[in-house]
Design a protein around this motif. Structure first.
Motif, PDB file in Angstrom:
ATOM      1  N   PRO A  90       0.808  -1.221   0.000  1.00 20.20           N
ATOM      2  CA  PRO A  90       0.000   0.000   0.000  1.00 20.20           C
ATOM      3  C   PRO A  90       0.837   1.266   0.000  1.00 20.20           C
ATOM      4  O   PRO A  90       0.391   2.309  -0.502  1.00 20.20           O
ATOM      5  CB  PRO A  90      -0.820  -0.118   1.290  1.00 20.20           C
ATOM      6  CG  PRO A  90      -0.787  -1.566   1.638  1.00 20.20           C
ATOM      7  CD  PRO A  90       0.517  -2.085   1.144  1.00 20.20           C
ATOM      8  N   ARG A  91       2.033   1.189   0.535  1.00 18.82           N
ATOM      9  CA  ARG A  91       2.881   2.383   0.558  1.00 18.82           C
ATOM     10  C   ARG A  91       3.311   2.775  -0.854  1.00 18.82           C
ATOM     11  O   ARG A  91       3.375   3.958  -1.189  1.00 18.82           O
ATOM     12  CB  ARG A  91       4.086   2.144   1.458  1.00 18.82           C
ATOM     13  CG  ARG A  91       3.699   1.994   2.928  1.00 18.82           C
ATOM     14  CD  ARG A  91       4.854   1.611   3.812  1.00 18.82           C
ATOM     15  NE  ARG A  91       4.410   1.448   5.197  1.00 18.82           N
ATOM     16  CZ  ARG A  91       3.876   0.351   5.687  1.00 18.82           C
ATOM     17  NH1 ARG A  91       3.708  -0.696   4.902  1.00 18.82           N
ATOM     18  NH2 ARG A  91       3.483   0.287   6.945  1.00 18.82           N
ATOM     19  N   ALA A 129      -1.937   0.419   6.192  1.00 14.28           N
ATOM     20  CA  ALA A 129      -1.096  -0.420   5.347  1.00 14.28           C
ATOM     21  C   ALA A 129      -0.991  -1.850   5.878  1.00 14.28           C
ATOM     22  O   ALA A 129      -1.067  -2.819   5.111  1.00 14.28           O
ATOM     23  CB  ALA A 129       0.297   0.193   5.213  1.00 14.28           C
TER      24      ALA A 129
END
Length: 240
Positions: free
Chosen positions: A183-184, A210
């Motif tokens: 997700p980052r 995340a």
């Protein structure tokens, strides 16, 4: 008697003129899928259609007991987002990309953007950029790292090739990832989209969540790794 099409698209007509079309399919780090699903949820896009194919895996996605089509079409204003939850096998990337572009081409899209991941095993979370025409690079070179040479594999590569052949402006944004649900990296890619398209999506909640997203997407990442061939190092790097 007509044969079944390779790709079947069931959708309302697009409402916006000359749309910007975003595409995110599961691949390295699930960057495209996470980024676009988050985008359509945060900005309240309307679900207007879906994509199926005889080549897709025989799977139905489910959330909270409700079946969800694995490849969906969303729209808000002149922005269209195609979001997928299933990996596209390399053997059918041409058919899927060609089918989608056959559908979108009559709407005369202003731009098509393929969002994917690039494995570097580095922590920076840079976003790499490519374009179908050299003069388009000026627009993105301050916001991405322009790739000097190599190739882009998978459905993102097939989509960009179709854009080039059809003379449709296309960008590829590749988030730097380590090939686990990332997700980052998706947040970094969304930050580029915010800048270029004025989406104003708050990426802080995505960063905060995340760990949860990485856990829920882990099984999908394993499926991607089973269906995509291992990329061997060559003289020319391959991305996607």
């Amino acid at each position: 008697m007509s044969s079944e099409p390779d790709v079947k698209i069931t959708s309302e007509p697009l409402h916006g003129e000359h749309p910007v079309v975003l595409m995110g399919f599961p691949g390295n780090g699930l960057v495209g899928s996470i980024a676009l699903q988050y985008l359509v949820e945060q900005l309240d896009f309307d679900l207007i259609g879906n994509i199926t194919s005889k080549y897709f895996p025989p799977v139905a996605m489910m959330a909270n007991g409700v079946i969800n089509v694995p490849v969906r079409i969303y729209e808000k204003g002149d922005i269209v987002a195609i979001v997928a939850d299933i990996p596209i096998h390399p053997m059918i990337c041409y058919e899927v990309a060609n089918g989608i572009m056959d559908w979108i081409a009559p709407y005369q899209p202003r731009e098509v953007i393929a969002i994917a991941g690039i494995v570097t095993n580095e922590p920076e979370k840079r976003v790499f950029g490519v374009a179908t025409h050299g003069e388009m690079l000026e627009r993105i070179q301050e916001h991405t790292v322009v790739l000097p040479m190599g190739s882009i594999s998978g459905i993102a590569g097939s989509v960009l090739t179709e854009c080039k052949i059809r003379d449709i402006p296309g960008f590829g944004f590749l988030g730097e990832t380590v090939n686990t649900p990332d997700p980052r990296s998706s947040a970094a890619t969304l930050a580029v989209l915010n800048t270029l398209y004025g989406f104003d999506v708050d990426i802080d909640p995505l960063l905060e969540q995340a760990a949860d997203i990485e856990a829920t997407m882990h099984k999908l990442a394993e499926e991607v790794q089973r269906t995509e061939p291992v990329q061997k190092k060559e003289y020319l790097p391959m991305y996607g």
